[in-house]
Design a protein around this motif. Structure first.
Motif, mmCIF file in Angstrom:
data_model
loop_
_atom_site.group_PDB
_atom_site.id
_atom_site.type_symbol
_atom_site.label_atom_id
_atom_site.label_comp_id
_atom_site.label_asym_id
_atom_site.label_seq_id
_atom_site.Cartn_x
_atom_site.Cartn_y
_atom_site.Cartn_z
ATOM 1 N N VAL A 91 -13.971 18.386 -20.323
ATOM 2 C CA VAL A 91 -13.597 17.159 -19.604
ATOM 3 C C VAL A 91 -14.427 16.996 -18.333
ATOM 4 C CG1 VAL A 91 -11.726 15.945 -18.430
ATOM 5 C CG2 VAL A 91 -11.248 17.274 -20.503
ATOM 6 N N TRP A 92 -14.968 15.784 -18.175
ATOM 7 C CA TRP A 92 -15.651 15.411 -16.939
ATOM 8 C C TRP A 92 -14.776 14.384 -16.223
ATOM 9 C CZ3 TRP A 92 -21.580 14.466 -18.101
ATOM 10 C CH2 TRP A 92 -22.099 15.586 -18.773
ATOM 11 N N ARG A 93 -14.297 14.715 -15.052
ATOM 12 C CA ARG A 93 -13.470 13.782 -14.285
ATOM 13 C C ARG A 93 -14.394 12.898 -13.438
ATOM 14 N NH1 ARG A 93 -7.976 17.097 -12.563
ATOM 15 N NH2 ARG A 93 -8.034 18.623 -14.251
ATOM 16 N N TRP A 94 -14.639 11.699 -13.947
ATOM 17 C CA TRP A 94 -15.507 10.740 -13.272
ATOM 18 C C TRP A 94 -14.733 9.442 -13.005
ATOM 19 C CZ3 TRP A 94 -21.118 10.375 -15.665
ATOM 20 C CH2 TRP A 94 -21.784 11.598 -15.501
ATOM 21 N N PRO A 95 -13.725 9.444 -12.158
ATOM 22 C CA PRO A 95 -13.037 8.174 -11.882
ATOM 23 C C PRO A 95 -14.030 7.144 -11.366
ATOM 24 C CG PRO A 95 -12.491 9.844 -10.225
ATOM 25 C CD PRO A 95 -13.220 10.556 -11.330
ATOM 26 N N ALA A 96 -13.975 5.950 -11.931
ATOM 27 C CA ALA A 96 -14.954 4.923 -11.572
ATOM 28 C C ALA A 96 -14.899 4.573 -10.094
ATOM 29 C CB ALA A 96 -14.721 3.668 -12.414
ATOM 30 N N PHE A 97 -13.693 4.649 -9.535
ATOM 31 C CA PHE A 97 -13.524 4.303 -8.129
ATOM 32 C C PHE A 97 -12.583 5.288 -7.445
ATOM 33 C CE2 PHE A 97 -14.302 0.321 -10.392
ATOM 34 C CZ PHE A 97 -15.381 -0.194 -9.675
ATOM 35 N N ARG A 98 -12.872 5.565 -6.200
ATOM 36 C CA ARG A 98 -11.946 6.271 -5.333
ATOM 37 C C ARG A 98 -11.260 5.211 -4.478
ATOM 38 N NH1 ARG A 98 -15.389 8.675 -2.699
ATOM 39 N NH2 ARG A 98 -15.187 7.794 -0.605
ATOM 40 N N ILE A 99 -9.946 5.287 -4.372
ATOM 41 C CA ILE A 99 -9.178 4.259 -3.683
ATOM 42 C C ILE A 99 -8.888 4.697 -2.245
ATOM 43 C CG2 ILE A 99 -7.064 2.888 -3.724
ATOM 44 C CD1 ILE A 99 -9.021 2.415 -6.081
ATOM 45 N N GLU A 100 -9.230 3.828 -1.289
ATOM 46 C CA GLU A 100 -8.952 4.095 0.115
ATOM 47 C C GLU A 100 -8.327 2.859 0.753
ATOM 48 O OE1 GLU A 100 -12.551 5.221 2.063
ATOM 49 O OE2 GLU A 100 -12.796 7.091 0.917
ATOM 50 N N LEU A 101 -7.562 3.066 1.803
ATOM 51 C CA LEU A 101 -7.055 1.930 2.567
ATOM 52 C C LEU A 101 -8.208 1.301 3.345
ATOM 53 C CD1 LEU A 101 -3.684 3.290 4.037
ATOM 54 C CD2 LEU A 101 -4.019 1.859 2.019
ATOM 55 N N VAL B 224 1.662 -10.785 -6.282
ATOM 56 C CA VAL B 224 0.938 -10.312 -7.459
ATOM 57 C C VAL B 224 0.259 -8.988 -7.120
ATOM 58 C CG1 VAL B 224 -0.873 -10.803 -9.149
ATOM 59 C CG2 VAL B 224 0.556 -12.671 -8.262
ATOM 60 N N LEU B 225 0.592 -7.964 -7.899
ATOM 61 C CA LEU B 225 0.002 -6.624 -7.768
ATOM 62 C C LEU B 225 -0.732 -6.337 -9.075
ATOM 63 C CD1 LEU B 225 3.182 -4.991 -6.251
ATOM 64 C CD2 LEU B 225 1.040 -5.334 -5.018
ATOM 65 N N PRO B 226 -2.038 -6.537 -9.124
ATOM 66 C CA PRO B 226 -2.741 -6.524 -10.409
ATOM 67 C C PRO B 226 -3.083 -5.146 -10.968
ATOM 68 C CG PRO B 226 -4.244 -7.134 -8.654
ATOM 69 C CD PRO B 226 -2.895 -6.989 -8.017
ATOM 70 N N SER B 227 -2.848 -4.068 -10.213
ATOM 71 C CA SER B 227 -3.281 -2.756 -10.693
ATOM 72 C C SER B 227 -2.438 -1.656 -10.079
ATOM 73 C CB SER B 227 -4.749 -2.526 -10.316
ATOM 74 O OG SER B 227 -4.867 -2.387 -8.904
ATOM 75 N N PRO B 228 -2.422 -0.468 -10.704
ATOM 76 C CA PRO B 228 -1.734 0.669 -10.088
ATOM 77 C C PRO B 228 -2.268 0.994 -8.700
ATOM 78 C CG PRO B 228 -2.179 1.130 -12.397
ATOM 79 C CD PRO B 228 -2.909 -0.146 -12.072
ATOM 80 N N THR C 187 -0.018 1.496 -5.292
ATOM 81 C CA THR C 187 -0.084 2.696 -4.448
ATOM 82 C C THR C 187 -0.422 2.339 -3.017
ATOM 83 O OG1 THR C 187 -0.771 4.034 -6.343
ATOM 84 C CG2 THR C 187 -1.216 4.929 -4.165
ATOM 85 N N ALA C 188 -1.380 1.425 -2.845
ATOM 86 C CA ALA C 188 -1.782 1.029 -1.494
ATOM 87 C C ALA C 188 -0.662 0.278 -0.783
ATOM 88 C CB ALA C 188 -3.039 0.167 -1.556
ATOM 89 N N VAL C 189 -0.052 -0.681 -1.463
ATOM 90 C CA VAL C 189 0.973 -1.518 -0.828
ATOM 91 C C VAL C 189 2.219 -0.705 -0.493
ATOM 92 C CG1 VAL C 189 2.485 -3.509 -1.194
ATOM 93 C CG2 VAL C 189 0.081 -3.634 -1.844
ATOM 94 N N ALA C 190 2.499 0.325 -1.283
ATOM 95 C CA ALA C 190 3.645 1.186 -0.987
ATOM 96 C C ALA C 190 3.501 1.881 0.373
ATOM 97 C CB ALA C 190 3.823 2.219 -2.096
ATOM 98 N N HIS C 191 2.278 1.921 0.886
ATOM 99 C CA HIS C 191 2.033 2.463 2.220
ATOM 100 C C HIS C 191 2.724 1.611 3.282
ATOM 101 C CE1 HIS C 191 -0.243 4.271 5.548
ATOM 102 N NE2 HIS C 191 -0.515 3.052 5.960
ATOM 103 N N TRP C 192 2.837 0.301 3.006
ATOM 104 C CA TRP C 192 3.439 -0.616 3.970
ATOM 105 C C TRP C 192 4.871 -1.024 3.611
ATOM 106 C CZ3 TRP C 192 -1.830 -1.443 2.678
ATOM 107 C CH2 TRP C 192 -2.729 -1.323 3.742
ATOM 108 N N ILE D 98 5.103 0.090 -10.708
ATOM 109 C CA ILE D 98 5.923 -0.680 -9.772
ATOM 110 C C ILE D 98 7.370 -0.190 -9.789
ATOM 111 C CG2 ILE D 98 6.942 -2.970 -9.399
ATOM 112 C CD1 ILE D 98 4.204 -4.147 -10.210
ATOM 113 N N ARG D 99 7.921 0.010 -10.984
ATOM 114 C CA ARG D 99 9.297 0.510 -11.092
ATOM 115 C C ARG D 99 9.424 1.896 -10.450
ATOM 116 N NH1 ARG D 99 12.208 -3.971 -12.008
ATOM 117 N NH2 ARG D 99 11.934 -4.876 -14.079
ATOM 118 N N ALA D 100 8.424 2.729 -10.656
ATOM 119 C CA ALA D 100 8.455 4.070 -10.075
ATOM 120 C C ALA D 100 8.407 4.017 -8.553
ATOM 121 C CB ALA D 100 7.292 4.903 -10.609
ATOM 122 N N ALA D 101 7.703 3.030 -8.020
ATOM 123 C CA ALA D 101 7.551 2.917 -6.565
ATOM 124 C C ALA D 101 8.769 2.305 -5.894
ATOM 125 C CB ALA D 101 6.306 2.093 -6.234
#
Length: 265
Positions: free
Chosen positions: A38-48, A69-73, A77-82, A103-106
Motif C-alpha cells: 500500500v502506498w498512502r498518497w492522499p491527493a490533498f492534505r486538509i488544513e484550516l 451545504v457541506l459537500p465533503s467529509p 471536519t473543518a466546520v466542526a472546528h467552529w 455529518i451524523r457522526a459529527a
C-alpha cells in the motif's frame, strides 16, 4: 493472506490510495493486514485557512441562514472546528451518503439533513438538486467548502432566488512526493502497474502532476487499474489515459473487494 512475506509485498503490485483524510488510513490498514503493498498518497492534505476571521464571524451567528451545504467529509471536519451544534432552524445538505454519515457522526442524528441516497454513482450535486427543489428554496444558503469547487450547485440556488454565500472553510494542499516516495516510484515503474483508488476529479490531475518528474511513471500509472467512485471521475481518468476503470462506492469493504480482485491476478 495475499502475499507470503514482506519481501513479496514490497515487490508486488502497488495499491495507491488517494482519498484524503482518516478514511484513507483506515482502508490502508485493512489492506496492509493482508500484506498488500500500500502506498498512502492522499491527493490533498486538509488544513484550516490562515485567515479565519470571516468564517468565525459568519458561523457565530446563523440566524439569517436556512440551509448549509457541506459537500465533503473534509468540509465537515473543518466546520466542526467552529460549530458544536447547529441551530434547529438550519437544514444541512450534502451530495452523498458517505458525507451524510460523517455529518451524523459529527453532530448526531437529530440534525436536519438532506442528501441523495444510494451508492456513489447516484450521488453528486446533480443528484442533490431535485431533493433541494422538493424541500423548497432557502432564502439564504451557506456553502462551506475548500478554496475551490464546482459552481454548478451555487448557480442552481441563485436561479431559484436564494441568496448564496460561499466561504472557504479549509485549504487543500496537493500531494507532493517526498524523497522516499520519489525513489520508490523510480524503482516501481519497471514492475507491475498499480491499482489506484481515487475519489475526485481534481485528484486525477494531482496524481499526474506528482508522477511527472519520473521517466515512464505516467505510462506506468495509466496502464494500471483505477478504482473510482463517480462517472465524472471515470471521464477524467479516461482523458488522462487510463483504460481500465471500475466504479465503486466509498464503503471500505466494497472498495477493498475491488482492489483485492486485481491483486489476486
Amino acid at each position: 493472506m495475499i502475499l507470503s512475506n514482506a519481501h513479496d509485498a514490497a515487490q508486488s503490485r502497488p495499491v495507491i490510495l488517494m482519498r484524503p483524510g482518516e478514511a484513507n488510513n483506515r482502508l490502508a490498514e485493512q489492506l496492509e493486514a493482508l500484506s498488500a503493498n500500500v502506498w498512502r498518497w492522499p491527493a490533498f492534505r486538509i488544513e484550516l485557512p490562515q485567515e479565519t476571521d470571516l468564517i468565525t464571524e459568519r458561523l457565530s451567528n446563523l440566524d439569517d441562514v436556512e440551509m448549509v451545504v457541506l459537500p465533503s467529509p473534509a468540509a465537515v471536519t473543518a466546520v466542526a472546528h467552529w460549530v458544536r451544534e447547529w441551530p434547529e432552524h438550519i437544514t444541512l445538505a450534502t451530495v452523498g451518503e458517505g458525507t451524510a454519515r460523517v455529518i451524523r457522526a459529527a453532530w448526531g442524528d437529530k440534525v436536519k439533513l438532506i442528501y441523495p441516497e444510494g451508492d456513489a454513482e447516484h450521488s453528486g450535486s446533480e443528484a442533490l438538486w431535485p431533493i433541494v427543489q422538493a424541500h423548497g428554496a432557502p432564502s439564504r444558503v451557506l456553502f462551506l467548502r475548500g478554496q475551490t469547487g464546482r459552481e454548478w450547485l451555487p448557480e442552481q440556488f441563485r436561479s431559484i432566488g436564494s441568496d448564496v454565500v460561499v466561504l472557504c472553510a479549509y485549504v487543500r494542499m496537493p500531494l507532493e512526493l517526498d524523497a522516499q516516495e520519489f525513489r520508490r516510484l523510480q524503482l516501481a515503474v519497471a514492475g507491475p502497474s498499480p491499482v489506484v483508488y481515487i475519489t475526485s476529479t481534481d485528484a486525477v490531475d494531482v496524481l499526474m502532476h506528482a508522477v511527472r518528474p519520473v521517466a515512464g511513471a505516467r505510462d506506468w500509472v495509466t496502464s494500471g487499474v483505477a478504482v473510482a467512485i463517480h462517472p465524472r471521475i471515470e471521464k477524467r481518468l479516461r482523458e488522462a489515459g487510463f483504460s481500465q476503470i471500475e466504479l465503486t462506492s466509498t464503503d471500505d469493504e466494497t472498495v477493498k473487494t475491488h482492489i483485492l480482485k486485481h491483486l489476486a491476478h
